[in-house]
Design a protein around this motif. Sequence first.
Motif, PDB file in Angstrom:
ATOM      1  N   CYS A   1       0.828  -1.220   0.000  1.00 39.88           N
ATOM      2  CA  CYS A   1       0.000   0.000   0.000  1.00 39.88           C
ATOM      3  C   CYS A   1       0.854   1.258   0.000  1.00 39.88           C
ATOM      4  O   CYS A   1       0.553   2.225  -0.708  1.00 39.88           O
ATOM      5  N   LEU A   2       1.909   1.261   0.792  1.00 41.23           N
ATOM      6  CA  LEU A   2       2.778   2.445   0.882  1.00 41.23           C
ATOM      7  C   LEU A   2       3.459   2.734  -0.458  1.00 41.23           C
ATOM      8  O   LEU A   2       3.405   3.865  -0.962  1.00 41.23           O
ATOM      9  N   ILE A   3       4.075   1.707  -1.026  1.00 42.65           N
ATOM     10  CA  ILE A   3       4.742   1.882  -2.322  1.00 42.65           C
ATOM     11  C   ILE A   3       3.716   2.207  -3.402  1.00 42.65           C
ATOM     12  O   ILE A   3       3.941   3.074  -4.256  1.00 42.65           O
ATOM     13  N   GLY A   4       2.576   1.510  -3.359  1.00 43.75           N
ATOM     14  CA  GLY A   4       1.520   1.711  -4.351  1.00 43.75           C
ATOM     15  C   GLY A   4       0.964   3.124  -4.356  1.00 43.75           C
ATOM     16  O   GLY A   4       0.735   3.711  -5.412  1.00 43.75           O
ATOM     17  N   LEU A   5       0.767   3.693  -3.163  1.00 43.48           N
ATOM     18  CA  LEU A   5       0.217   5.047  -3.042  1.00 43.48           C
ATOM     19  C   LEU A   5       1.167   6.084  -3.630  1.00 43.48           C
ATOM     20  O   LEU A   5       0.770   6.920  -4.449  1.00 43.48           O
ATOM     21  N   VAL A   6       2.419   6.010  -3.233  1.00 50.32           N
ATOM     22  CA  VAL A   6       3.424   6.973  -3.708  1.00 50.32           C
ATOM     23  C   VAL A   6       3.650   6.824  -5.211  1.00 50.32           C
ATOM     24  O   VAL A   6       3.702   7.824  -5.950  1.00 50.32           O
ATOM     25  N   LEU A   7       3.774   5.600  -5.669  1.00 49.56           N
ATOM     26  CA  LEU A   7       4.022   5.340  -7.088  1.00 49.56           C
ATOM     27  C   LEU A   7       2.840   5.808  -7.945  1.00 49.56           C
ATOM     28  O   LEU A   7       3.032   6.430  -9.006  1.00 49.56           O
ATOM     29  N   THR A   8       1.619   5.521  -7.490  1.00 52.27           N
ATOM     30  CA  THR A   8       0.419   5.911  -8.237  1.00 52.27           C
ATOM     31  C   THR A   8       0.344   7.417  -8.433  1.00 52.27           C
ATOM     32  O   THR A   8       0.111   7.901  -9.541  1.00 52.27           O
ATOM     33  N   TRP A   9       0.566   8.189  -7.354  1.00 48.59           N
ATOM     34  CA  TRP A   9       0.484   9.648  -7.452  1.00 48.59           C
ATOM     35  C   TRP A   9       1.559  10.207  -8.381  1.00 48.59           C
ATOM     36  O   TRP A   9       1.281  11.064  -9.222  1.00 48.59           O
ATOM     37  N   ASN A  10       2.787   9.730  -8.236  1.00 42.77           N
ATOM     38  CA  ASN A  10       3.889  10.265  -9.035  1.00 42.77           C
ATOM     39  C   ASN A  10       3.754   9.945 -10.519  1.00 42.77           C
ATOM     40  O   ASN A  10       4.060  10.779 -11.373  1.00 42.77           O
ATOM     41  N   ILE A  11       3.257   8.749 -10.833  1.00 44.56           N
ATOM     42  CA  ILE A  11       3.031   8.389 -12.237  1.00 44.56           C
ATOM     43  C   ILE A  11       1.953   9.282 -12.848  1.00 44.56           C
ATOM     44  O   ILE A  11       2.128   9.834 -13.944  1.00 44.56           O
ATOM     45  N   ILE A  12       0.851   9.429 -12.131  1.00 42.56           N
ATOM     46  CA  ILE A  12      -0.265  10.233 -12.637  1.00 42.56           C
ATOM     47  C   ILE A  12       0.126  11.692 -12.794  1.00 42.56           C
ATOM     48  O   ILE A  12      -0.174  12.327 -13.813  1.00 42.56           O
ATOM     49  N   LEU A  13       0.802  12.257 -11.796  1.00 45.69           N
ATOM     50  CA  LEU A  13       1.194  13.668 -11.850  1.00 45.69           C
ATOM     51  C   LEU A  13       2.178  13.909 -12.988  1.00 45.69           C
ATOM     52  O   LEU A  13       2.048  14.879 -13.750  1.00 45.69           O
ATOM     53  N   LEU A  14       3.155  13.025 -13.137  1.00 49.49           N
ATOM     54  CA  LEU A  14       4.165  13.163 -14.188  1.00 49.49           C
ATOM     55  C   LEU A  14       3.529  13.119 -15.580  1.00 49.49           C
ATOM     56  O   LEU A  14       3.800  13.987 -16.429  1.00 49.49           O
ATOM     57  N   LEU A  15       2.662  12.134 -15.812  1.00 57.12           N
ATOM     58  CA  LEU A  15       2.030  11.986 -17.129  1.00 57.12           C
ATOM     59  C   LEU A  15       1.008  13.086 -17.393  1.00 57.12           C
ATOM     60  O   LEU A  15       0.832  13.513 -18.537  1.00 57.12           O
ATOM     61  N   SER A  16       0.319  13.540 -16.349  1.00 59.08           N
ATOM     62  CA  SER A  16      -0.659  14.631 -16.510  1.00 59.08           C
ATOM     63  C   SER A  16       0.039  15.920 -16.925  1.00 59.08           C
ATOM     64  O   SER A  16      -0.434  16.656 -17.791  1.00 59.08           O
ATOM     65  N   LYS A  17       1.160  16.207 -16.286  1.00 59.16           N
ATOM     66  CA  LYS A  17       1.939  17.391 -16.650  1.00 59.16           C
ATOM     67  C   LYS A  17       2.411  17.306 -18.099  1.00 59.16           C
ATOM     68  O   LYS A  17       2.413  18.301 -18.827  1.00 59.16           O
ATOM     69  N   ARG A  18       2.785  16.112 -18.495  1.00 59.08           N
ATOM     70  CA  ARG A  18       3.352  15.921 -19.833  1.00 59.08           C
ATOM     71  C   ARG A  18       2.299  16.049 -20.926  1.00 59.08           C
ATOM     72  O   ARG A  18       2.545  16.676 -21.966  1.00 59.08           O
ATOM     73  N   TYR A  19       1.110  15.480 -20.718  1.00 59.24           N
ATOM     74  CA  TYR A  19       0.119  15.395 -21.786  1.00 59.24           C
ATOM     75  C   TYR A  19      -0.982  16.463 -21.716  1.00 59.24           C
ATOM     76  O   TYR A  19      -1.675  16.692 -22.699  1.00 59.24           O
ATOM     77  N   PHE A  20      -1.142  17.116 -20.544  1.00 53.99           N
ATOM     78  CA  PHE A  20      -2.198  18.132 -20.433  1.00 53.99           C
ATOM     79  C   PHE A  20      -1.654  19.536 -20.208  1.00 53.99           C
ATOM     80  O   PHE A  20      -2.364  20.515 -20.437  1.00 53.99           O
ATOM     81  N   LYS A  21      -0.430  19.619 -19.706  1.00 55.28           N
ATOM     82  CA  LYS A  21       0.243  20.902 -19.488  1.00 55.28           C
ATOM     83  C   LYS A  21      -0.660  21.882 -18.744  1.00 55.28           C
ATOM     84  O   LYS A  21      -0.963  21.681 -17.589  1.00 55.28           O
ATOM     85  N   GLU A  22      -1.139  22.948 -19.424  1.00 56.68           N
ATOM     86  CA  GLU A  22      -1.950  23.970 -18.754  1.00 56.68           C
ATOM     87  C   GLU A  22      -3.452  23.698 -18.839  1.00 56.68           C
ATOM     88  O   GLU A  22      -4.252  24.510 -18.397  1.00 56.68           O
ATOM     89  N   ASP A  23      -3.819  22.560 -19.409  1.00 54.59           N
ATOM     90  CA  ASP A  23      -5.237  22.224 -19.556  1.00 54.59           C
ATOM     91  C   ASP A  23      -5.732  21.474 -18.312  1.00 54.59           C
ATOM     92  O   ASP A  23      -6.088  20.305 -18.377  1.00 54.59           O
ATOM     93  N   PHE A  24      -5.732  22.187 -17.167  1.00 52.73           N
ATOM     94  CA  PHE A  24      -6.195  21.629 -15.896  1.00 52.73           C
ATOM     95  C   PHE A  24      -5.486  20.312 -15.556  1.00 52.73           C
ATOM     96  O   PHE A  24      -6.108  19.345 -15.122  1.00 52.73           O
TER      97      PHE A  24
END
Length: 449
Positions: free
Chosen positions: A337-360
């Motif tokens: 759970c600990l590794i899963g929580l941290v990994l899940t957030w970082n993957i999502i945040l990294l990819l969201s920044k990359r593919y959505f940029k300033e689009d919320f």
Amino acid sequence: MNSFLSIFSYLSFLLILGVIIKNKVKIFQDLFIPSSVIGGFIGLFLGSSFTNNYFELIPSFWQKDISSLPGMLIVPIIISVPLGLNFGNRKKSIKNVINMSGILFIVTFTQLLLGYSIAYLYKSLLNKDLYSGFGAELNSGFAGGHGTAGLVSRTFKELGSQYWNLSQGITVTIATIGLISGIFFGIYQINKGSKNGKTKIIKDVSELPIELKKGYYKDILKQESLGRETMLSTSIDTLAFHLAIIMSVCGLSQISLSFFKKYNIFIISKLSLWSYGMIVMLMVWYIIKKMGLDWSVDYKVRGKITGTLTEFAVVSAISTLPFKAVSTYFVTIFVICLIGLVLTWNIILLLSKRYFKEDFYFERALAMFGTSTGVFITGLLLLRICDPKLESKVIQDYSLGFTMTALLGPILIASCIQLSFLYGFLIPVAIMSSLTIINIVFLELYNKR
């Protein structure tokens, strides 16, 4: 029949008790804990797992029947997913939908990969005796939620595993940890993001209405409709009509699949009831649309029916959690759970920044993180905290992106359990690694067009 009525009366009592306690206890409101989860833990305390050493408050045969309910209820819940789907023709937002569903798929693959990798390391390096098939519980609990515990237990049951109840208990435990920690972590990120200017709409989390915390509106004008009344009572009740379609497809799927299994029809005979049922429902929905009868089905009404079934699945799964057996997996559950929580957030945040940029990108990341550690409603909750009036178009893209993973996610979970049970932990590890790489490459190529 009397036992069936008594059991559902008892579960209903637990749900009502959960609603009352949530309304009175502020910490449950601040943590956004669903009433079904609260009621489930009350049932766990009242059940034989805790009290049978002193007195039997709840009959032991009730406990056995209740523990089987999630596996039964998950069948109509999942089979009904395709009913009423409408992907629309919004060409402008199709790129956002594909990106969001792509990110959610990557998270699904990664969580399954993590679960089976840790299972392999535990067994090979630490020589810890984990039951065959262990590993899908992280994704099932985090992304699937409490209701998916029934899917896990049913898959193990169909494989003839004696650990079906333990797997259900571990999934429920992980789902509870994911739900609470996901909301906590999500709200922390919103507070932090609002101060750093990452949130585009809300600037202060205290703006969140109290109704959202308590889970109801007293003002009748603010209470939303359950859906369209597609049928008139002179013919059939709308809820009954939708439920009849769902249960008819469940029955048709069960009968036809039994036939295929009897004669060992290639591939089809290997499918589970709910995965095969989803295919049948897709065909039924296609026929309904082709016949021009899609007006008779309302996606929102269908959602309320499956939502009701999910509430009972959740309260029954938690109230029969095999506490002693699950406690032996405490360290494993904590690490995953600990590794899963941290990994899940970082993957999502990294990819969201990359593919959505300033689009919320931040709002999209929160919505996807919520559903990847809880359920769809958890993602919606975090989205509404940073976008209370849903002014952005994130909700539309999020809903469609989630639908894609909701269709294929359960199939991936069951497939991984079956493969690991039969061939060991490394097969799912190899498959999920490959799928993760393929998905990342696809998104990169798609966004460079």
